[in-house]
Design an enzyme around this catalytic site. Structure first.
Site, short mmCIF file in Angstrom:
data_model
loop_
_atom_site.label_atom_id
_atom_site.label_comp_id
_atom_site.label_asym_id
_atom_site.label_seq_id
_atom_site.Cartn_x
_atom_site.Cartn_y
_atom_site.Cartn_z
N SER A 13 51.74 34.09 40.25
CA SER A 13 51.17 34.01 38.90
C SER A 13 51.15 35.38 38.21
CB SER A 13 49.75 33.43 38.96
OG SER A 13 48.95 34.20 39.83
N THR A 43 51.60 42.88 38.41
CA THR A 43 51.56 42.90 36.94
C THR A 43 50.23 43.45 36.43
OG1 THR A 43 53.02 40.98 36.86
CG2 THR A 43 51.72 41.44 34.87
N TYR A 45 48.28 45.56 37.45
CA TYR A 45 48.02 47.00 37.62
C TYR A 45 49.01 47.89 36.88
CZ TYR A 45 44.86 45.20 41.08
OH TYR A 45 43.85 44.50 41.67
N ALA A 46 49.98 47.28 36.20
CA ALA A 46 51.00 48.09 35.52
C ALA A 46 50.31 48.97 34.48
CB ALA A 46 52.04 47.19 34.87
N GLN A 47 50.67 50.23 34.47
CA GLN A 47 49.98 51.19 33.60
C GLN A 47 50.81 51.54 32.37
OE1 GLN A 47 48.99 54.63 35.97
NE2 GLN A 47 47.36 53.57 37.07
N GLY A 48 51.98 52.17 32.63
CA GLY A 48 52.75 52.84 31.58
C GLY A 48 53.10 51.95 30.42
N GLY A 49 53.75 50.81 30.70
CA GLY A 49 54.09 49.92 29.61
C GLY A 49 55.37 49.14 29.85
N GLU A 118 58.79 57.82 28.84
CA GLU A 118 58.70 57.97 30.30
C GLU A 118 60.02 58.51 30.82
OE1 GLU A 118 57.33 54.32 32.12
OE2 GLU A 118 55.41 54.43 31.09
N ARG A 280 63.20 58.80 37.93
CA ARG A 280 62.18 58.81 38.97
C ARG A 280 62.69 59.24 40.35
NH1 ARG A 280 58.67 53.55 38.18
NH2 ARG A 280 58.00 54.58 36.27
N HIS A 341 56.73 52.17 45.54
CA HIS A 341 56.27 51.62 44.26
C HIS A 341 56.97 50.32 43.86
CE1 HIS A 341 54.66 51.67 40.22
NE2 HIS A 341 55.86 51.76 39.69
N ARG A 376 65.57 52.01 39.31
CA ARG A 376 65.07 51.37 38.08
C ARG A 376 64.58 52.41 37.09
NH1 ARG A 376 59.76 49.86 36.41
NH2 ARG A 376 58.96 50.49 38.45
N LEU A 382 58.76 45.16 33.91
CA LEU A 382 58.04 44.10 33.19
C LEU A 382 59.02 43.40 32.24
CD1 LEU A 382 54.71 46.02 32.40
CD2 LEU A 382 54.98 44.14 34.01
P1 FAD Z 1 53.62 40.14 40.52
O1 FAD Z 1 53.04 40.51 39.24
O2 FAD Z 1 53.35 41.00 41.68
O3 FAD Z 1 53.12 38.67 40.88
C1 FAD Z 1 53.40 38.11 42.15
C2 FAD Z 1 52.53 36.89 42.33
O4 FAD Z 1 52.94 36.17 43.49
C3 FAD Z 1 51.06 37.22 42.54
O5 FAD Z 1 50.31 36.26 41.82
C4 FAD Z 1 50.87 37.00 44.04
O6 FAD Z 1 49.55 36.68 44.41
C5 FAD Z 1 51.81 35.84 44.26
N1 FAD Z 1 52.26 35.65 45.63
C6 FAD Z 1 52.92 36.52 46.42
N2 FAD Z 1 53.19 35.95 47.61
C7 FAD Z 1 52.69 34.70 47.57
C8 FAD Z 1 52.64 33.61 48.49
N3 FAD Z 1 53.13 33.69 49.73
N4 FAD Z 1 52.05 32.45 48.10
C9 FAD Z 1 51.50 32.34 46.87
N5 FAD Z 1 51.50 33.34 45.96
C10 FAD Z 1 52.10 34.50 46.31
N6 FAD Z 1 56.49 48.07 35.65
C11 FAD Z 1 56.75 48.34 34.36
O7 FAD Z 1 57.73 47.84 33.79
N7 FAD Z 1 55.90 49.15 33.65
C12 FAD Z 1 54.80 49.71 34.20
O8 FAD Z 1 54.07 50.41 33.53
C13 FAD Z 1 54.53 49.46 35.57
N8 FAD Z 1 53.47 50.03 36.16
C14 FAD Z 1 53.17 49.68 37.45
C15 FAD Z 1 52.02 50.19 38.03
C16 FAD Z 1 51.65 49.79 39.30
C17 FAD Z 1 50.40 50.34 39.93
C18 FAD Z 1 52.46 48.87 40.01
C19 FAD Z 1 52.08 48.40 41.38
C20 FAD Z 1 53.63 48.38 39.44
C21 FAD Z 1 53.99 48.78 38.17
N9 FAD Z 1 55.14 48.29 37.56
C22 FAD Z 1 55.40 48.59 36.26
C23 FAD Z 1 55.97 47.29 38.23
C24 FAD Z 1 55.60 45.90 37.69
O9 FAD Z 1 54.20 45.83 37.52
C25 FAD Z 1 56.03 44.80 38.63
O10 FAD Z 1 57.36 44.97 39.02
C26 FAD Z 1 55.90 43.44 37.95
O11 FAD Z 1 54.59 43.29 37.46
C27 FAD Z 1 56.23 42.33 38.92
O12 FAD Z 1 55.90 41.11 38.32
P2 FAD Z 1 56.15 39.79 39.15
O13 FAD Z 1 55.70 38.66 38.29
O14 FAD Z 1 57.51 39.77 39.68
O15 FAD Z 1 55.19 39.94 40.43
C1 SIN Z 2 54.06 54.19 35.41
O1 SIN Z 2 53.19 53.94 34.58
O2 SIN Z 2 54.39 55.34 35.74
C2 SIN Z 2 54.76 53.07 36.07
C3 SIN Z 2 55.85 52.64 35.20
C4 SIN Z 2 56.83 51.79 35.94
O3 SIN Z 2 56.69 51.53 37.13
O4 SIN Z 2 57.80 51.41 35.31
#
Ligand code: FAD
Ligand code: SIN
Length: 528
Positions: A13, A43, A45-49, A118, A280, A341, A376, A382
């Site tokens: 989700s 998602t 916890y994503a900070q930057g944007g 960035e 990066r 990361h 990346r 995102l």
């Molecule tokens: P997620 O958002 O991780 O969602 C995965 C989902 O799957 C969660 O709901 C989890 O509970 C669920 N799940 C996992 N395994 C199972 C299972 N076995 N059964 C049921 N549910 C499960 N990217 C950017 O572009 N910009 C940013 O600024 C940025 N900042 C970041 C900062 C931090 C601290 C981190 C950790 C990442 C950052 N990223 C950023 C990367 C970005 O946030 C992620 O790559 C992106 O949010 C991934 O989205 P997703 O929907 O693929 O996965």
């Molecule tokens: C960050 O805010 O530095 C993370 C950005 C990203 O992972 O793309």
């Protein structure tokens, strides 16, 4: 045993899962399975944007070029073009759904999006909500699903394994952690949107949910996995016993922060013409090299030239987290080190999110679309999740997949292979972390990777044995998925005898386009 039937099942989700769900829900029923509370995701916890061409000073060509430069020759240009061209529409869709991104006034006094900078970006193009962009996006998408009549979200349901019938994915086995019972969810198609796998390393920016479950499930089901050697280490996470690995967004460098050695010397100019805003991989390697050269535990990020008021408003979460451990970023340097990361590789997909298994789609961090190549570009993930999850949703609707023909659902006992040798050692995670940290870090050696491969094979067997013994324990499955993920990282790294992007191999320090300008693809059926 409960068997649920629906049109589409989404596992996860975060931004990818919810984007797909909203798209298919326009015409069909969709169930979203998520292992914790619905908002718990990378998602959130994503900070930057989120990167996107949203200003007249920017162009698709420039965003493409920056993405290709960061990707070090491995990006798929067609995927990057889709990303860059469809991105702005997707960002506007988020705004229409209610996302409140930061605004400013242009020269004529009109309100426009405030765009940050960035690493690796040649223009300001990062759309953000202070340093809580992910939280705002997750809030917006969850709000849109909340009262949707065709979307049902199951919280605290842990996906165990995909259900494969006649080579097609027709559903997923799920552990209902309220009842501790396995349940089957059958559907016309399944989306894997399980996010990343940062927990394969001991130091990571990722929350505890990031355990590579989608990679484990896809691998066991026989899907092809690509480019796992490209684990991105974020250069700047807090080095402090009270909040180890807390991310200090690259946007802080975007606002002028400088990396310094303990004596105050800036060092990034030695490594790249873009200095502190280099891609990066370059910055993480530079910090790794400087800390090793000087035998110091960390370097420092200095943004003390910016006023406190500005920093508190632009980075409220970072400011208060640092304050909570006694660091005032307006007056003191921030001690930082790199940490795991983002996984650039994953389940291989085409431009419609299709994996190598019919009826199985993947999107978001679990997927390898070809966009990121060997590294990346900041804030492209995102965007990738939004663009490709939506495309997958459109494809899944247009494909008109029929109802699964299964008369009877196989027993969940068959999920785990009961033939595995039982093992006494249960501390899988600790052993896995030790191997990954010591032998599969930012800078790699062939001999260490070979040792790691041998150790990880044992750890994976041990993890599987623990699952056989305790099939209703979520952490046992997570450890198994992580050990499969670790193994795949090492297997991919061993196949790439060059240094490129995020993969630095001391034994082969140069890029070798003649032999390695291609993805590393592992397909279980082919390699046995
Ligand atoms: P997620 O958002 O991780 O969602 C995965 C989902 O799957 C969660 O709901 C989890 O509970 C669920 N799940 C996992 N395994 C199972 C299972 N076995 N059964 C049921 N549910 C499960 N990217 C950017 O572009 N910009 C940013 O600024 C940025 N900042 C970041 C900062 C931090 C601290 C981190 C950790 C990442 C950052 N990223 C950023 C990367 C970005 O946030 C992620 O790559 C992106 O949010 C991934 O989205 P997703 O929907 O693929 O996965
Ligand atoms: C960050 O805010 O530095 C993370 C950005 C990203 O992972 O793309």
């Amino acid at each position: 045993m409960s068997v649920h039937r629906t049109d589409f099942v989404v596992i996860g989700s975060g931004i990818a899962g919810l984007t797909f769900a909203l798209r298919v829900a326009e015409q069909a029923e969709v169930v979203v399975i998520t292992k914790k509370e619905r908002s718990e995701s990378n998602t959130n916890y994503a900070q930057g944007g989120i990167a996107g061409v949203m200003s007249p000073e920017d162009t698709f060509e420039l965003h493409m070029q920056d993405t290709l430069n960061a990707g070090a020759g491995l990006c798929h240009e067609d995927a990057v073009r889709v990303l860059v061209q469809e991105g702005p529409r997707q960002i506007r869709r988020l705004i229409e759904l209610g996302a409140r991104f930061d605004m400013e006034r242009d020269a004529q006094g009109n309100p426009v999006l405030a765009l940050g900078r960035e690493g690796g970006h040649s223009r300001n193009r990062i759309v953000h909500y202070a340093d809580q962009t992910g939280w705002e996006i997750e809030r917006t998408l969850l709000e849109a699903t909340r009262y949707h009549p065709r979307v049902t979200i199951y919280e605290h349901f842990f996906a165990l394994d995909l259900i494969i019938q006649n080579g097609e994915c027709v559903g997923v086995w799920v552990l209902n952690t309220h009842s501790d019972k396995a349940e089957a969810f059958l559907a016309r198609a399944v989306l894997l949107a399980t996010g990343g796998c940062g927990q394969v390393y001991p130091h990571t920016t990722n929350p505890p949910i990031a355990t590579g479950d989608g990679i484990g499930m896809a691998w066991r089901a026989g899907a092809c996995i690509a480019n796992m050697e490209f684990m991105q280490f974020h250069p700047t996470t807090l080095y402090h016993p009270g909040a180890r690995s807390f991310l200090i967004s690259e946007a802080v460098r975007g606002e002028g922060a400088i990396l310094r050695l303990p004596d105050g010397t800036p060092f990034m100019e030695k490594y790249h013409p873009m200095k502190d805003l280099a891609p990066r991989d370059v910055v993480a390697r530079a910090i790794d090299a400087e800390t090793k050269r000087l035998g110091i535990p960390c370097v420092y990020l200095d943004i003390t030239h910016r006023p406190e008021e500005f920093l508190r408003q632009r980075f409220p979460v970072i400011y208060s987290r640092l304050e909570s451990v006694g660091i005032d970023m307006a007056r003191e340097w921030i001690p930082v080190v790199p940490a795991a990361h983002y996984m650039c590789g994953g389940v291989q997909t085409d431009l419609h999110g299709r994996t190598s298994i019919p009826r199985l789609y993947a999107a978001g961090e679990v997927a390898c679309t070809g966009v990121h190549g060997a590294n990346r570009l900041a804030s492209n993930s995102l965007l990738e999740a939004l663009v490709f999850a939506d495309r997958a949703g459109i494809h899944a609707l247009e494909a008109s997949w029929s109802e699964p023909a299964m008369e009877s659902v196989p027993s969940p006992d068959r999920i785990v292979d009961q033939q595995v040798e039982p093992s006494e050692e249960t501390d899988v995670r600790r052993r896995l972390h030790s191997v990954m940290h010591r032998k599969v870090g930012i800078v790699r050696r062939l001999a260490s990777l070979e040792e790691a491969a041998r150790e990880l094979e044992q750890i994976e067997r041990m993890a599987q044995a623990v699952v056989c013994r305790e099939p209703h324990r979520v952490e046992a499955w997570e450890d198994w998925n992580l050990s499969i993920t670790g193994n795949l990282i090492v297997q991919c790294a061993l196949r790439r005898r060059e240094s490129r992007g995020l993969h630095t191999l001391v034994d082969h320090p140069n890029r070798d386009d003649e032999h390695f300008r291609r993805d590393t693809v592992l397909c279980r059926r082919e390699i046995g």
